[in-house]
Design a protein around this motif. Structure first.
Motif, PDB file in Angstrom:
ATOM      1  N   ASP A  25      40.215  26.998  46.495  1.00 52.70           N
ATOM      2  CA  ASP A  25      41.042  28.080  45.967  1.00 52.70           C
ATOM      3  C   ASP A  25      40.254  29.357  45.716  1.00 52.70           C
ATOM      4  O   ASP A  25      40.533  30.107  44.812  1.00 52.70           O
ATOM      5  CB  ASP A  25      41.714  27.620  44.660  1.00 52.70           C
ATOM      6  N   THR A  26      39.227  29.600  46.515  1.00 49.84           N
ATOM      7  CA  THR A  26      38.424  30.786  46.255  1.00 49.84           C
ATOM      8  C   THR A  26      38.182  31.603  47.519  1.00 49.84           C
ATOM      9  O   THR A  26      37.159  32.246  47.660  1.00 49.84           O
ATOM     10  CB  THR A  26      37.070  30.398  45.639  1.00 49.84           C
ATOM     11  N   GLY A  27      39.114  31.585  48.462  1.00 48.72           N
ATOM     12  CA  GLY A  27      39.010  32.432  49.628  1.00 48.72           C
ATOM     13  C   GLY A  27      39.376  33.861  49.286  1.00 48.72           C
ATOM     14  O   GLY A  27      39.539  34.230  48.128  1.00 48.72           O
ATOM     15  N   ASP A  28      39.557  34.687  50.340  1.00 49.53           N
ATOM     16  CA  ASP A  28      39.862  36.098  50.114  1.00 49.53           C
ATOM     17  C   ASP A  28      41.152  36.273  49.320  1.00 49.53           C
ATOM     18  O   ASP A  28      41.283  37.199  48.525  1.00 49.53           O
ATOM     19  CB  ASP A  28      39.978  36.819  51.455  1.00 49.53           C
ATOM     20  N   HIS A  29      42.135  35.388  49.552  1.00 47.36           N
ATOM     21  CA  HIS A  29      43.408  35.535  48.860  1.00 47.36           C
ATOM     22  C   HIS A  29      43.271  35.326  47.354  1.00 47.36           C
ATOM     23  O   HIS A  29      44.110  35.789  46.583  1.00 47.36           O
ATOM     24  CB  HIS A  29      44.430  34.540  49.419  1.00 47.36           C
ATOM     25  N   TYR A  30      42.215  34.639  46.938  1.00 48.30           N
ATOM     26  CA  TYR A  30      42.040  34.360  45.510  1.00 48.30           C
ATOM     27  C   TYR A  30      41.915  35.660  44.727  1.00 48.30           C
ATOM     28  O   TYR A  30      42.614  35.876  43.727  1.00 48.30           O
ATOM     29  CB  TYR A  30      40.804  33.486  45.286  1.00 48.30           C
ATOM     30  N   ARG A  71      52.887  42.617  41.153  1.00 46.54           N
ATOM     31  CA  ARG A  71      52.884  43.632  42.204  1.00 46.54           C
ATOM     32  C   ARG A  71      52.388  44.969  41.677  1.00 46.54           C
ATOM     33  O   ARG A  71      51.869  45.782  42.444  1.00 46.54           O
ATOM     34  CB  ARG A  71      54.296  43.788  42.775  1.00 46.54           C
ATOM     35  N   GLU A  97      42.604  38.684  45.902  1.00 49.02           N
ATOM     36  CA  GLU A  97      43.718  39.566  46.210  1.00 49.02           C
ATOM     37  C   GLU A  97      44.857  39.395  45.211  1.00 49.02           C
ATOM     38  O   GLU A  97      45.579  40.342  44.907  1.00 49.02           O
ATOM     39  CB  GLU A  97      44.231  39.288  47.629  1.00 49.02           C
ATOM     40  N   ARG A  98      45.022  38.183  44.727  1.00 46.59           N
ATOM     41  CA  ARG A  98      46.082  37.902  43.745  1.00 46.59           C
ATOM     42  C   ARG A  98      45.610  38.181  42.321  1.00 46.59           C
ATOM     43  O   ARG A  98      46.352  37.937  41.372  1.00 46.59           O
ATOM     44  CB  ARG A  98      46.517  36.444  43.876  1.00 46.59           C
ATOM     45  N   ARG A  99      44.382  38.676  42.188  1.00 48.83           N
ATOM     46  CA  ARG A  99      43.790  38.897  40.861  1.00 48.83           C
ATOM     47  C   ARG A  99      43.062  40.233  40.829  1.00 48.83           C
ATOM     48  O   ARG A  99      41.880  40.307  40.499  1.00 48.83           O
ATOM     49  CB  ARG A  99      42.829  37.757  40.519  1.00 48.83           C
ATOM     50  N   THR A 100      43.757  41.292  41.190  1.00 48.03           N
ATOM     51  CA  THR A 100      43.158  42.627  41.180  1.00 48.03           C
ATOM     52  C   THR A 100      43.941  43.546  40.260  1.00 48.03           C
ATOM     53  O   THR A 100      45.158  43.418  40.113  1.00 48.03           O
ATOM     54  CB  THR A 100      43.133  43.237  42.595  1.00 48.03           C
TER      55      THR A 100
END
Length: 482
Positions: free
Chosen positions: A13-18, A346, A20-23
């Protein structure tokens, strides 16, 4: 990838999307909004709370305590200004301690900060309820609807967006500060130096006199109340990831916030005590209003200040909600707390980081109604974090002297050493004021430490900014040894 105290291990659970959902929303705040944020954290403390220190140490004791705590905060914020220019992340004090003291140091610091920023808004919501009730607004006879309204409305504004939230905070803070200045002008017209030391002397106390009616020990007991003039200003670095040019903006905002708070503290303390007398305001829930009531009679100006006090409480409540959400966000994103708490919407707001502490705060306020006790718990957490953040500055100066520092603390480690010593003294002083509150804070701390030791220290997220900074530092140190 995840990082434990020794090495890095893969997870799913620590790829790029990780991330991206936490910025967070970048570049939303400049130095002026951040200066307003720093003042907003604290301004409610000018309106109430500090005066209870008069009962602990008298005018002289509280005055010395305020001066010493002012020195502590000044030394600490200069140290934080340097650290925030080096590590401009949403972790703030936790991120600094993580780099200097390792995962355990980071967690202990972050948890202490979180205790402060979860308990303080809960306490302030109770004070807001008391103000609304005393002013006879909306015909309310109970503060609970006000507690709920505070959390719902102001968390809603934070969910809308950080830029909107900070601008709202700036306006309300401006009203509260302007009212403080008007109050000071009015109160100084009735200033009488003989009223400053009108609290009866405890003849059995060592070193007691008219200026120190509770003796020398009264100075120490007044430390936590001297802190109320500055408590929370250390939260400015938590806005790092939402700041324009944080390496330059944060140090500037921190310094200006502290300068404004010092001026407000001196004016408020002297004007209040000298206008009505230390004895008259030492137990008042609204000392500034009492100071403007000759013979105990309300005046038009005292009513205005009463409403302004409500604005000050709202400003501090609103900004502390922000600070708590960013600290929780950073700890969760790095895996120190459950990761789902760092998810952002969002509009780039950490919605669970706002909602979960808000629910806890409302539950505490509605179930206990004891704002003073919760603030004492918050102060205990704050003093622990101050000691660890000051120590972090010392360690990084010693361990990484070549680290690029866009801003350097005047006095270097001497400055942060002064902050460390005074923070430790303030921590011990909390036991002199409220042993129960200190024990409650220690109990919460113990539960958190158990969770970290048993689980989360083995599941830290290497891609989190604070962990990446630490990993790079470790790699550079290893290369130097080779």
């Amino acid at each position: 990838m995840t990082l434990d105290t020794q090495n890095t291990r893969p997870t799913g659970d620590t790829g790029d999307h990780y991330l991206e959902r936490r910025t967070l929303r970048r570049g939303s705040a400049g130095w002026l909004l951040l200066t307003g944020l720093g003042v907003a954290y604290v301004v409610s403390g000018d309106y109430s709370g500090w005066n209870f220190g008069l009962a602990q140490g008298g005018f002289g004791g509280l005055g010395i305590a305020m001066a010493l705590m002012g020195v502590m905060y000044a030394c600490m914020v200069f140290s934080l200004a340097e650290l925030s220019s080096v590590l401009p992340t949403a972790g703030g004090g936790y991120g600094f301690a993580r780099r200097a003291l390792g995962p355990w140091g980071g967690f202990l610091t972050g948890t202490a900060i979180l205790i402060e920023y979860v308990l303080a808004p809960a306490a302030i919501s109770i004070f807001i309820g008391d103000y609304v009730e005393s002013l006879g607004l909306f015909g309310l006879t109970s503060g609970r609807p006000v507690y709920l309204a505070c959390f719902l409305v102001f968390i809603g504004i934070h969910l809308w967006g950080v830029g909107e939230a900070l601008r709202f905070s700036f306006v309300v803070t401006g009203i509260a500060v302007a009212a403080l200045l008007v109050f000071a002008v009015a109160a100084f017209t009735d200033f009488d130096a003989s009223k400053l030391n009108d609290i009866p002397v405890d003849t059995g106390a060592f070193g007691a006199n008219s200026w120190l009616p509770m003796g020398l020990l009264g100075i120490w007991a007044a430390f936590p109340f001297g802190m109320w003039f500055f408590l929370g200003v250390e939260g400015v670095p938590l806005a790092a990831e939402e700041t324009k040019d944080p390496a330059r903006t944060l140090p500037r905002a921190i310094r200006w916030s502290m300068a404004i708070l010092v001026v407000l503290a001196v004016l408020t303390f002297l004007a209040s005590s000298g206008a009505r007398g230390s004895a008259a305001i030492q137990g008042a829930g609204n000392p500034l209003v009492e100071a403007l009531r000759p013979g105990g009679r309300a005046t038009a100006l005292s009513r205005i200040v009463n409403y302004a006090g409500l604005a000050g409480l709202v400003a501090s409540f609103f900004s502390l909600i922000y600070a708590g959400s960013r600290q929780l966000f950073a700890l969760s994103r790095a895996g120190y707390l459950p990761r789902f708490l760092s998810l952002t919407s969002r509009r780039k707001a950490p919605y669970l980081g706002l909602l979960v502490p808000g629910a806890i705060g409302f539950a505490l306020a509605a179930s206990t109604g004891d704002g003073a006790r919760m603030l004492n718990v918050a102060v205990f957490g704050a003093t622990i974090s101050y000691a660890l953040m000051s120590l972090s500055h010392i360690v990084l100066r010693r361990r990484e002297p070549g680290l690029e520092r866009p801003y350097r603390t005047p006095g270097g480690v001497l400055t942060s050493s002064v902050a460390l010593v005074l923070a430790c003294a303030a921590l011990v002083a909390t036991f002199l004021v409220d042993v129960t509150a200190a024990l409650i804070a220690l109990g919460v701390y113990a539960v958190a430490i158990g969770y970290f030791g048993a689980y989360s220290r083995r599941h830290l997220v290497a891609r989190a900014p604070e962990e990446e900074f630490a990993a790079l530092a470790a790699a550079e140190a290893e290369l130097e040894r080779d």
